[in-house]
Design a protein around this motif. Structure first.
Motif, short mmCIF file in Angstrom:
data_model
loop_
_atom_site.label_atom_id
_atom_site.label_comp_id
_atom_site.label_asym_id
_atom_site.label_seq_id
_atom_site.Cartn_x
_atom_site.Cartn_y
_atom_site.Cartn_z
N ASP A 109 0.80 -1.22 0.00
CA ASP A 109 0.00 0.00 0.00
C ASP A 109 0.84 1.27 0.00
OD1 ASP A 109 -2.55 -1.27 0.12
OD2 ASP A 109 -2.21 -1.67 2.24
N TYR A 110 2.14 1.16 -0.06
CA TYR A 110 3.00 2.34 0.00
C TYR A 110 2.66 3.32 -1.12
CZ TYR A 110 6.37 0.20 3.28
OH TYR A 110 7.00 -0.36 4.36
N GLN A 111 2.54 4.59 -0.74
CA GLN A 111 2.40 5.67 -1.70
C GLN A 111 3.70 6.46 -1.65
OE1 GLN A 111 -0.14 9.74 -2.49
NE2 GLN A 111 -0.78 8.45 -0.85
N ILE A 112 4.50 6.33 -2.69
CA ILE A 112 5.79 7.01 -2.75
C ILE A 112 5.74 7.93 -3.96
CG2 ILE A 112 8.28 6.71 -2.98
CD1 ILE A 112 7.82 3.85 -1.78
N TRP A 113 5.67 9.20 -3.69
CA TRP A 113 5.58 10.17 -4.77
C TRP A 113 6.90 10.22 -5.53
CZ3 TRP A 113 2.69 15.17 -2.99
CH2 TRP A 113 1.46 14.82 -2.45
N CYS A 114 6.80 10.25 -6.83
CA CYS A 114 8.01 10.42 -7.64
C CYS A 114 7.58 10.98 -8.99
CB CYS A 114 8.76 9.10 -7.81
SG CYS A 114 7.91 7.86 -8.77
#
Length: 185
Positions: A109-114
Motif C-alpha cells: 500500500d505504500y504511496q511514494i511520490w516520484c
C-alpha cells in the motif's frame, strides 16, 4: 483532491497503491455510499484496503475528524457519499505514512511520490556505484549532489572570468563502477 480525481505520480514497482487508488476513485464515482457497493466490491475492500474492517477504519476516521475537523463529521453523517470519500481518503493518507514509517506489513500500500526527477536521478546514476538503490545512502547521495553543485558553481565562475570551457568538460558525472584489477583477465 480525491473527489476531483486528482492524481499524483507514484512509484509503481513493488506497490499496488496506484491500482487501489484508481479503484477507490471509480467506486466513489459510481456509487453513492459504502452501503450501495456490491458485495464483491465490499469483499475486495476488506481484503485489500481495509483488512481490519470498515467499522474500525471508520472509527479511526471519526476520531480524527472529531479532533481536527468536526464539521466534516456532521456532513458525513448525513451524506453517505461524503462518508465514503472520507473513508477512502484515510487509506490514501495512511499509505504515505506507512511508506515513511517503513510499515512492512502494508508495503503493497505504500504511496511514494516520484516524477521526472526520479527518472533523471536514475539516469545520472546509471553505471555507477549508486545505480543500485541499496547503495544509495543519504550522506553519499548528498555528498555527490554537493560536489556536482560545487562543480557547476566553479564552472560558472570560470566562464564569468572569460575562460572558454569545452562542452565535454562541462558535464559533472559520477565516477563509474570500478572493477577489480584482475577482472579483465
Amino acid at each position: 483532491m480525491f473527489e476531483a480525481g486528482a492524481t499524483v505520480q507514484v512509484l509503481k514497482k513493488g506497490t499496488l497503491f496506484a491500482q487501489r487508488a484508481d479503484r477507490l476513485h471509480r467506486l466513489y464515482r459510481e456509487y453513492n455510499g459504502i452501503d450501495d457497493l456490491p458485495e464483491i466490491e465490499l469483499d475486495r475492500l476488506l481484503a485489500n484496503v481495509f483488512p481490519n474492517g470498515l467499522d474500525r477504519a471508520w472509527a479511526e476516521v471519526e476520531a480524527y475528524l472529531r479532533h481536527h475537523e468536526p464539521a466534516e463529521l456532521g456532513r458525513a453523517e448525513s451524506d453517505g457519499r461524503h462518508r465514503m470519500a472520507l473513508l477512502f481518503r484515510s487509506y490514501l493518507g495512511m499509505s504515505s505514512r506507512r511508506a515513511a514509517a517503513g510499515d512492512e506489513t502494508r508495503s503493497s500500500d505504500y504511496q511514494i511520490w516520484c516524477g521526472p526527477a526520479m527518472g533523471a536521478f536514475n539516469l545520472w546514476t546509471r553505471s555507477t556505484a549508486l545505480e543500485e538503490p541499496g547503495n544509495r545512502h543519504v550522506a553519499e547521495v548528498a555528498g555527490r549532489l554537493l560536489r556536482g553543485a560545487a562543480f557547476y558553481a566553479r564552472l560558472a565562475q570560470l566562464r564569468f572570468a572569460g575562460v572558454r570551457i569545452p562542452a565535454e568538460c562541462a558535464d559533472y558525472r559520477l565516477p563509474p563502477v570500478h572493477q577489480p584489477a584482475d577482472a579483465h583477465r
